[in-house]
Design a protein around this motif. Structure first.
Motif, mmCIF file in Angstrom:
data_model
loop_
_atom_site.group_PDB
_atom_site.id
_atom_site.type_symbol
_atom_site.label_atom_id
_atom_site.label_comp_id
_atom_site.label_asym_id
_atom_site.label_seq_id
_atom_site.Cartn_x
_atom_site.Cartn_y
_atom_site.Cartn_z
ATOM 1 N N SER A 80 -27.547 29.089 66.961
ATOM 2 C CA SER A 80 -26.285 29.180 67.702
ATOM 3 C C SER A 80 -25.603 30.513 67.403
ATOM 4 O O SER A 80 -24.978 31.120 68.265
ATOM 5 N N LEU A 81 -25.776 30.979 66.151
ATOM 6 C CA LEU A 81 -25.264 32.299 65.767
ATOM 7 C C LEU A 81 -25.903 33.383 66.645
ATOM 8 O O LEU A 81 -25.236 34.304 67.129
ATOM 9 N N LEU A 83 -27.181 33.111 69.651
ATOM 10 C CA LEU A 83 -26.738 33.105 71.048
ATOM 11 C C LEU A 83 -25.371 33.750 71.207
ATOM 12 O O LEU A 83 -25.031 34.245 72.278
ATOM 13 N N GLU A 84 -24.573 33.756 70.120
ATOM 14 C CA GLU A 84 -23.242 34.358 70.213
ATOM 15 C C GLU A 84 -23.222 35.810 69.744
ATOM 16 O O GLU A 84 -22.183 36.440 69.748
ATOM 17 N N ASP A 85 -24.394 36.284 69.294
ATOM 18 C CA ASP A 85 -24.452 37.614 68.689
ATOM 19 C C ASP A 85 -24.698 38.668 69.772
ATOM 20 O O ASP A 85 -25.777 38.718 70.358
ATOM 21 N N PRO A 86 -23.702 39.529 70.048
ATOM 22 C CA PRO A 86 -23.902 40.533 71.104
ATOM 23 C C PRO A 86 -25.048 41.492 70.788
ATOM 24 O O PRO A 86 -25.720 41.963 71.711
ATOM 25 N N TRP A 89 -28.309 40.042 71.956
ATOM 26 C CA TRP A 89 -28.510 40.179 73.401
ATOM 27 C C TRP A 89 -28.826 41.616 73.775
ATOM 28 O O TRP A 89 -29.675 41.877 74.618
#
Lengths: 312, 283
Positions: A80-81, A83-86, A89
């Protein structure tokens, strides 16, 4: 299908004339075969199978060597970390973009090089050598050499641009130009490998096909699209699979050329895994990133294999 | 140039285009290495001239001396050479055994094993960085040659095995059988008869394994942080200072690093090409 294998079975039984399983393995050979395969199996188990299991396990752990805290089960926290880490991405996007640009790029350049190298040169070794040297050159060397090529003050690229009347570019100060420099370097480095594979494919095409096409009055261009390309397909697919898989792992060239900069604009997923693991010693998070890459990579391989089966 | 007449004739019979294409091909492959060679022979002051010079005006070997003294380049070379050599030897030993089993013994699921080998060769090694790092740390192997030799062996194992299987299958069984009748054991026949006959294939596989190991960067960077154990690709990145980038010295070190593999490639070019195309190796 069933009949074919049944036939084989019957023949095998008749030929050996002993128990059914001898069609698989002669008893004396069985032990020998296992012994001979054992070293390879042990190495694969130690370096691939066990590490992969461990990788998946670690990705569900809170395991940071810098925090000093013991490993603790963290469930999907790392994911989950992620998926939130710019930065995750961004590096993933960079990796995908590098793959989408350099794989077709290297294929086109490699195809052109192979067609050129297939001309009846009197001396073949300089041509062969000019394809082998870029292949054998370490990626990290290519990165350093081209970083010097693209040097804004003393680089040969800007020098040539200047002589042609263009303004030189400060390649490594802008995200886009740095990215372009990296992609050009990767295409140069990998197109030779593509060319070698395609050249081998070209040399298996019988001359008689072209002679027949000449008789039929087919032009050069039609011959290329109706004879050369279709017959090259198997070699092109093999080259594409390996190139795509290695493109997803891109590390050496951006690392030596830009260290991922400016900022993280040219960093790849492999570089981010390395940074989290080796620099930050955050093994849990690094593992989650690696599992993602593993799945991505296997997915691409599966798609390619389907393509081969569907069309072959 | 004793072939004046044919050369001139060829230019006038429409071959200049081919010569131009040959020139483009050779320059595409060689120019980067040539440019680094030129840079390595320039003095630092020549390098700051604008516009830049192409050929070095006053060639100097000072950069080479600095390349060997600024960093332990000899040690980098030695580490790279030993790691590549040992992993090549191990790869060949392991893949000769496996390939012989796959080529000669009637193994159940042979095709499945071969497919698995091909699948392994597409495996992203980066993803193993974390677990391999942990394993090497647990076994106290970080900062040793072994930490690199084992992964490099696995890296080259698939392609070497595939090459050797195809070579072994091309050798008539009768030759081993007669050796065994003469009192050789099966393994004796493998190493005394089959391997020597497959020598070209073994050589090809060996060169590919050597180049794979010689080139590897990520694991070498991550597992061996001790400066005394760096391999060449990693060591070469150390010439960069915090603010300075001594390009002539780096170029000299690069030339030193390119020469061994270039020599290998020049000597064995045909075998390397046949190996690349029969094994379908990673680029």
């Amino acid at each position: 299908m069933a009949t074919a294998s049944e036939t084989t079975l019957v023949t095998a039984r008749n030929e050996s004339g002993t128990k059914w399983w001898t069609r698989f393995l002669d008893p004396s050979e069985r032990t020998l075969a296992m012994l001979l395969l054992l070293p390879a199996a042990l190495l694969l188990a130690l370096i691939i199978v066990y590490p992969v299991c461990r990788l998946v396990w670690t990705s569900f752990q809170n395991l940071s060597l810098t925090s000093g805290a013991p490993a603790a089960f963290a469930g999907l926290e790392n994911y989950s970390l992620m998926l939130e880490d710019p930065v995750f991405w961004e590096t993933t996007w960079n990796t995908v973009l590098i793959t989408l640009i350099t794989v077709p790029g290297a294929l086109l350049v490699g195809l052109a090089l192979a067609l050129m190298a297939n001309l009846p040169f009197k001396r073949k070794w300089p041509v062969r050598l000019s394809l082998l040297i870029p292949w054998a050159l370490p990626l990290s060397f290519a990165g350093l050499i081209f970083a010097w090529f693209f040097h804004s003050e003393y680089g040969v690229v800007n020098d040539v641009l200047g002589r042609l009347g263009f303004e030189g570019v400060i390649w490594f100060n802008s995200a886009n130009w740095a990215f372009a420099a990296i992609c050009l370097t990767i295409i140069w480095k990998t197109s030779s490998f593509m060319a070698l594979i395609i050249l081998a494919g070209l040399q298996t095409i019988p001359r008689s096909l072209y002679e027949a096409a000449d008789v039929d009055g087919a032009g050069r261009l039609r011959q290329f699209f109706e004879i050369t390309l279709p017959l090259l397909k198997p070699s092109i697919v093999v080259a594409l699979i390996f190139r795509t898989i290695t493109a997803l792992q891109t590390f050496d060239i951006p690392f030596t050329m830009t260290r991922g900069g400016p900022g993280t604009s040219t960093a790849t997923l492999a570089m981010y895994i390395h940074q989290n693991t080796v620099d930050f010693l955050d093994l849990g998070y690094g593992s989650a990133l690696a599992v993602f890459m593993f799945v991505l990579s296997m997915g691409v391989t599966a798609v390619y294999l389907r393509m081969i089966r569907a069309k072959g | 140039m004793s072939h004046d007449t044919p050369a001139i004739r060829s230019i006038f019979s429409g071959k200049p285009l081919r010569i131009l294409i040959g020139f483009i091909l050779v320059m595409n492959g060689m120019f980067p290495a040539l440019w680094i060679l030129f840079t390595s022979l320039k003095t630092e002051s020549e390098l700051t001239l604008k516009p830049i010079t192409w050929l070095p005006h006053a060639p100097t070997i000072a950069n080479y001396l600095r390349a060997f003294t600024d960093q332990p380049l000899i040690l980098f070379l030695f580490n790279s050479f030993m790691v590549a050599l040992l992993s090549t030897a191990l790869t060949l030993f392991v893949s000769v055994l496996a390939a012989y089993a796959l080529a000669r013994l009637h193994i159940r699921g042979r095709d499945l094993i071969l497919s698995a080998i091909i699948a392994v060769s597409t495996f992203p090694l980066v993803t193993l960085l974390v677990p391999l790092f942990e394993i090497m740390r647990a076994l106290n192997l970080l900062n040793t040659w072994i930490a690199l030799i084992l992964p490099y062996t696995v890296l080259s194992l698939p392609v070497c095995t595939l090459i050797l299987v195809s070579f072994f299958e091309g050798i008539p069984r009768d030759l081993e059988n007669s050796a065994m009748i003469d009192g050789c054991t099966r393994l004796g026949a493998l190493f005394k008869v089959v391997v020597p006959l497959a020598a070209p294939g073994v050589f090809t596989a060996g060169i590919l394994a050597f180049v794979n190991s010689w080139d590897e960067f990520l694991l070498a960077l991550s597992f061996n942080s001790n400066p005394m154990l760096r391999t060449l690709p990693v060591g070469i990145t150390l010439y960069q200072g915090e603010f300075a980038f001594p390009w002539p010295v780096i170029s000299a070190a690069l030339v030193v690093g390119i020469v061994p593999v270039a020599v290998l490639i020049v000597i064995f070019q045909e075998r390397v090409v046949s190996g690349l195309t029969s094994g379908g190796i990673k680029g």
